[in-house]
Design a protein around this motif. Structure first.
Motif, PDB file in Angstrom:
ATOM      1  N   PHE A  95       0.790  -1.238   0.000  1.00 26.69           N
ATOM      2  CA  PHE A  95       0.000   0.000   0.000  1.00 26.69           C
ATOM      3  C   PHE A  95       0.822   1.288   0.000  1.00 26.69           C
ATOM      4  CE2 PHE A  95      -2.465  -3.226   2.409  1.00 26.69           C
ATOM      5  CZ  PHE A  95      -3.552  -3.331   1.569  1.00 26.69           C
ATOM      6  N   LEU A  96       2.083   1.258   0.416  1.00 27.27           N
ATOM      7  CA  LEU A  96       2.818   2.499   0.654  1.00 27.27           C
ATOM      8  C   LEU A  96       4.042   2.613  -0.251  1.00 27.27           C
ATOM      9  CD1 LEU A  96       2.679   2.422   4.560  1.00 27.27           C
ATOM     10  CD2 LEU A  96       1.190   3.725   3.040  1.00 27.27           C
ATOM     11  N   THR A  97       4.661   3.772  -0.176  1.00 28.21           N
ATOM     12  CA  THR A  97       5.896   4.026  -0.935  1.00 28.21           C
ATOM     13  C   THR A  97       7.101   3.711  -0.052  1.00 28.21           C
ATOM     14  OG1 THR A  97       5.970   6.322  -0.198  1.00 28.21           O
ATOM     15  CG2 THR A  97       4.721   5.854  -2.200  1.00 28.21           C
ATOM     16  N   PRO A  98       8.276   3.563  -0.639  1.00 25.02           N
ATOM     17  CA  PRO A  98       9.468   3.273   0.171  1.00 25.02           C
ATOM     18  C   PRO A  98       9.971   4.454   0.997  1.00 25.02           C
ATOM     19  CG  PRO A  98       9.764   2.608  -2.140  1.00 25.02           C
ATOM     20  CD  PRO A  98       8.548   3.469  -2.071  1.00 25.02           C
ATOM     21  N   GLU A  99       9.244   5.547   1.028  1.00 23.94           N
ATOM     22  CA  GLU A  99       9.676   6.743   1.755  1.00 23.94           C
ATOM     23  C   GLU A  99       9.874   6.420   3.244  1.00 23.94           C
ATOM     24  OE1 GLU A  99       7.696  10.944   3.305  1.00 23.94           O
ATOM     25  OE2 GLU A  99       6.560   9.539   2.053  1.00 23.94           O
ATOM     26  N   ARG A 100      10.930   6.971   3.830  1.00 24.23           N
ATOM     27  CA  ARG A 100      11.215   6.778   5.247  1.00 24.23           C
ATOM     28  C   ARG A 100      10.846   8.041   6.022  1.00 24.23           C
ATOM     29  NH1 ARG A 100      17.000   3.582   5.999  1.00 24.23           N
ATOM     30  NH2 ARG A 100      16.375   1.642   4.950  1.00 24.23           N
ATOM     31  N   SER A 101       9.772   7.973   6.757  1.00 22.84           N
ATOM     32  CA  SER A 101       9.331   9.107   7.573  1.00 22.84           C
ATOM     33  C   SER A 101       8.478   8.579   8.715  1.00 22.84           C
ATOM     34  CB  SER A 101       8.524  10.115   6.730  1.00 22.84           C
ATOM     35  OG  SER A 101       7.326   9.514   6.257  1.00 22.84           O
ATOM     36  N   ALA A 102       8.304   9.421   9.731  1.00 20.88           N
ATOM     37  CA  ALA A 102       7.485   9.024  10.881  1.00 20.88           C
ATOM     38  C   ALA A 102       6.034   8.825  10.466  1.00 20.88           C
ATOM     39  CB  ALA A 102       7.592  10.087  11.972  1.00 20.88           C
ATOM     40  N   SER A 103       5.544   9.669   9.562  1.00 19.25           N
ATOM     41  CA  SER A 103       4.170   9.539   9.089  1.00 19.25           C
ATOM     42  C   SER A 103       3.942   8.195   8.400  1.00 19.25           C
ATOM     43  CB  SER A 103       3.836  10.693   8.133  1.00 19.25           C
ATOM     44  OG  SER A 103       2.561  10.523   7.568  1.00 19.25           O
ATOM     45  N   ARG A 104       4.900   7.795   7.547  1.00 20.82           N
ATOM     46  CA  ARG A 104       4.742   6.519   6.853  1.00 20.82           C
ATOM     47  C   ARG A 104       4.815   5.342   7.814  1.00 20.82           C
ATOM     48  NH1 ARG A 104       7.191   2.353   5.215  1.00 20.82           N
ATOM     49  NH2 ARG A 104       9.182   3.017   6.075  1.00 20.82           N
ATOM     50  N   LYS A 105       5.653   5.441   8.858  1.00 24.50           N
ATOM     51  CA  LYS A 105       5.758   4.353   9.839  1.00 24.50           C
ATOM     52  C   LYS A 105       4.445   4.184  10.610  1.00 24.50           C
ATOM     53  CE  LYS A 105       8.872   2.184  10.766  1.00 24.50           C
ATOM     54  NZ  LYS A 105       9.322   0.878  10.229  1.00 24.50           N
ATOM     55  N   ILE A 106       3.792   5.294  10.926  1.00 20.43           N
ATOM     56  CA  ILE A 106       2.509   5.211  11.630  1.00 20.43           C
ATOM     57  C   ILE A 106       1.452   4.568  10.726  1.00 20.43           C
ATOM     58  CG2 ILE A 106       0.658   6.572  12.665  1.00 20.43           C
ATOM     59  CD1 ILE A 106       2.798   8.572  13.556  1.00 20.43           C
ATOM     60  N   GLN A 107       1.397   5.000   9.465  1.00 19.92           N
ATOM     61  CA  GLN A 107       0.451   4.395   8.527  1.00 19.92           C
ATOM     62  C   GLN A 107       0.759   2.914   8.301  1.00 19.92           C
ATOM     63  OE1 GLN A 107       0.760   6.904   5.066  1.00 19.92           O
ATOM     64  NE2 GLN A 107      -0.793   8.352   5.823  1.00 19.92           N
ATOM     65  N   GLU A 108       2.029   2.582   8.294  1.00 18.65           N
ATOM     66  CA  GLU A 108       2.453   1.185   8.140  1.00 18.65           C
ATOM     67  C   GLU A 108       1.947   0.333   9.307  1.00 18.65           C
ATOM     68  OE1 GLU A 108       6.725  -0.597   8.861  1.00 18.65           O
ATOM     69  OE2 GLU A 108       6.688   0.426   6.922  1.00 18.65           O
ATOM     70  N   ALA A 109       2.048   0.878  10.511  1.00 23.60           N
ATOM     71  CA  ALA A 109       1.569   0.149  11.691  1.00 23.60           C
ATOM     72  C   ALA A 109       0.048  -0.030  11.652  1.00 23.60           C
ATOM     73  CB  ALA A 109       1.987   0.888  12.964  1.00 23.60           C
ATOM     74  N   ILE A 110      -0.679   1.016  11.223  1.00 22.41           N
ATOM     75  CA  ILE A 110      -2.142   0.918  11.121  1.00 22.41           C
ATOM     76  C   ILE A 110      -2.539  -0.164  10.120  1.00 22.41           C
ATOM     77  CG2 ILE A 110      -4.237   2.168  10.469  1.00 22.41           C
ATOM     78  CD1 ILE A 110      -2.815   4.739  11.426  1.00 22.41           C
ATOM     79  N   LEU A 111      -1.886  -0.172   8.965  1.00 26.08           N
ATOM     80  CA  LEU A 111      -2.193  -1.176   7.942  1.00 26.08           C
ATOM     81  C   LEU A 111      -1.796  -2.583   8.390  1.00 26.08           C
ATOM     82  CD1 LEU A 111      -1.028   0.854   4.818  1.00 26.08           C
ATOM     83  CD2 LEU A 111      -3.384   0.237   5.400  1.00 26.08           C
ATOM     84  N   ALA A 112      -0.720  -2.688   9.175  1.00 24.71           N
ATOM     85  CA  ALA A 112      -0.316  -3.997   9.698  1.00 24.71           C
ATOM     86  C   ALA A 112      -1.378  -4.548  10.644  1.00 24.71           C
ATOM     87  CB  ALA A 112       1.030  -3.873  10.409  1.00 24.71           C
ATOM     88  N   LEU A 113      -1.949  -3.690  11.470  1.00 25.34           N
ATOM     89  CA  LEU A 113      -3.033  -4.132  12.363  1.00 25.34           C
ATOM     90  C   LEU A 113      -4.237  -4.607  11.550  1.00 25.34           C
ATOM     91  CD1 LEU A 113      -2.861  -1.338  15.101  1.00 25.34           C
ATOM     92  CD2 LEU A 113      -1.982  -3.670  15.253  1.00 25.34           C
ATOM     93  N   TRP A 114      -4.532  -3.910  10.466  1.00 29.35           N
ATOM     94  CA  TRP A 114      -5.658  -4.316   9.614  1.00 29.35           C
ATOM     95  C   TRP A 114      -5.391  -5.670   8.967  1.00 29.35           C
ATOM     96  CZ3 TRP A 114      -5.737  -5.000   4.213  1.00 29.35           C
ATOM     97  CH2 TRP A 114      -7.015  -5.232   3.664  1.00 29.35           C
ATOM     98  N   LEU A 115      -4.174  -5.895   8.475  1.00 34.33           N
ATOM     99  CA  LEU A 115      -3.828  -7.179   7.873  1.00 34.33           C
ATOM    100  C   LEU A 115      -3.925  -8.322   8.886  1.00 34.33           C
ATOM    101  CD1 LEU A 115      -0.733  -6.144   5.692  1.00 34.33           C
ATOM    102  CD2 LEU A 115      -2.926  -7.010   4.835  1.00 34.33           C
ATOM    103  N   GLU A 116      -3.457  -8.081  10.098  1.00 34.34           N
ATOM    104  CA  GLU A 116      -3.523  -9.116  11.135  1.00 34.34           C
ATOM    105  C   GLU A 116      -4.968  -9.451  11.500  1.00 34.34           C
ATOM    106  OE1 GLU A 116      -1.273 -10.887  12.912  1.00 34.34           O
ATOM    107  OE2 GLU A 116       0.565 -10.121  11.994  1.00 34.34           O
ATOM    108  N   HIS A 117      -5.834  -8.444  11.420  1.00 37.34           N
ATOM    109  CA  HIS A 117      -7.245  -8.669  11.720  1.00 37.34           C
ATOM    110  C   HIS A 117      -7.942  -9.436  10.601  1.00 37.34           C
ATOM    111  CE1 HIS A 117     -11.311  -7.932  13.165  1.00 37.34           C
ATOM    112  NE2 HIS A 117     -11.614  -7.423  11.990  1.00 37.34           N
ATOM    113  N   LYS A 118      -7.525  -9.196   9.368  1.00 31.70           N
ATOM    114  CA  LYS A 118      -8.237  -9.761   8.216  1.00 31.70           C
ATOM    115  C   LYS A 118      -7.706 -11.134   7.805  1.00 31.70           C
ATOM    116  CE  LYS A 118     -10.001  -8.407   3.659  1.00 31.70           C
ATOM    117  NZ  LYS A 118     -11.401  -8.599   4.064  1.00 31.70           N
ATOM    118  N   TYR A 119      -6.405 -11.374   7.989  1.00 35.98           N
ATOM    119  CA  TYR A 119      -5.788 -12.607   7.499  1.00 35.98           C
ATOM    120  C   TYR A 119      -5.122 -13.377   8.646  1.00 35.98           C
ATOM    121  CZ  TYR A 119      -6.360 -10.348   2.942  1.00 35.98           C
ATOM    122  OH  TYR A 119      -6.894  -9.721   1.833  1.00 35.98           O
TER     123      TYR A 119
END
Length: 290
Positions: free
Chosen positions: A198-222
């Motif tokens: 879902f995301l770009t390879p950009e390294r930033s605090a904002s992307r890390k937070i979005q990455e964590a949110i999406l990881a929680l969604w993946l763990e819930h769905k799969y």
């Protein structure tokens, strides 16, 4: 009548001959003459003399105890207030970055780009054409040590955490502080998959937070195995190979289900830096990493 009955009225008159000294008839009572009064009065006097000496330290102790309790209560109250504000701040930060993502009910794993396999008349693979370079493989087709190699080198607590691993993050922070640089990352396999999907390879605090949110969604769905299977079929291995099947064909000339233990370890080590560790470019580094 009183005399007839034999009663004698008290007579306090003393004959003149017997009154020699007025002190003999002094009927006034001294303090010592009163029953028990001497001891009581003495005790009362002693108590009043000692009272200030006893009560003064007690008051001082009470005041010091109250001061300690007041300081402790202030510190506890301040800690609770700061903790509540920290929770509110983190929740607001997560809510803001979550609002930048598509709605959760509309999220879906994007389909893998199509791949064209050119086969010989006997069914053997001649070539693959497509962006990924290989077909999708099920985790059940692979030897057990192949997915375990990725778990061992990338995310040892994969089957214990919920998508984000606080223990891994703290360990990575400790390693980076000790070595004064980015020596270790705290991203889980689920977070890496979320970034790749879902995301770009950009390294930033904002992307890390979005990455964590999406990881929680993946763990819930799969399930865990489904997440690991998605990861193995999407991760980049260098040399234009996306997915473990394409990497096995590109580097070893065989399907992923036939790789050896040493080859599985080499594939697991490529994920950290696929361009630098690709065996066709830097075989000694790939072997050392394996």
């Amino acid at each position: 009548m009183a005399k007839g009955r034999g009663r004698m009225e008290p007579n306090f008159d003393v004959p003149e001959g017997r009154v020699r000294d007025r002190g003999e008839l002094d009927l006034r009572l001294s303090r010592e003459d009163r029953a028990g009064t001497g001891e009581r009065v003495g005790k009362r006097a002693d108590d009043t003399a000692r009272a200030p000496a006893k009560t003064a330290p007690r008051r001082t102790q009470k005041k010091s105890g109250r001061r300690r309790r007041s300081w402790l209560s202030r510190i506890a109250y301040g800690s609770v207030v700061l903790g509540l504000w920290a929770v509110i701040g983190v929740a607001g930060l997560i809510a803001y970055h979550a609002s930048q993502l598509p709605p959760i009910d509309q999220l879906a794993v994007p389909k893998r780009p199509p791949n064209i396999a050119i086969l010989a008349s006997d069914g053997s693979l001649l070539a693959n054409r497509g962006e990924t370079g290989g077909r999708v493989v099920s985790i059940k087709e692979l030897p057990p040590y192949l997915p375990r190699a990725f778990v061992a080198i990338e995310d040892r607590r994969f089957y214990q955490h919920f998508g984000v691993d606080p223990v891994g993050i703290l360990r990575a922070i400790g390693q980076n502080l000790t070595r004064r640089g980015v020596a270790q990352g705290g991203s889980t396999l689920t977070q890496q998959l979320a970034k790749n999907l879902f995301l770009t390879p950009e390294r930033s605090a904002s992307r890390k937070i979005q990455e964590a949110i999406l990881a929680l969604w993946l763990e819930h769905k799969y399930s865990k195995d489904e997440i690991l299977e998605l990861y193995l079929n999407r991760v980049y291995f260098g040399a234009g190979a996306y997915g473990v099947e394409a990497a096995a064909q590109r580097y070893f000339g065989k399907p992923a289900k036939e790789v050896s233990l040493a080859q599985a370890a080499m594939l697991g080590g490529l994920v950290q830096a696929p361009s630098r560790l690709a065996p066709n470019r830097n075989l000694p580094a790939a072997q050392a990493r394996a």
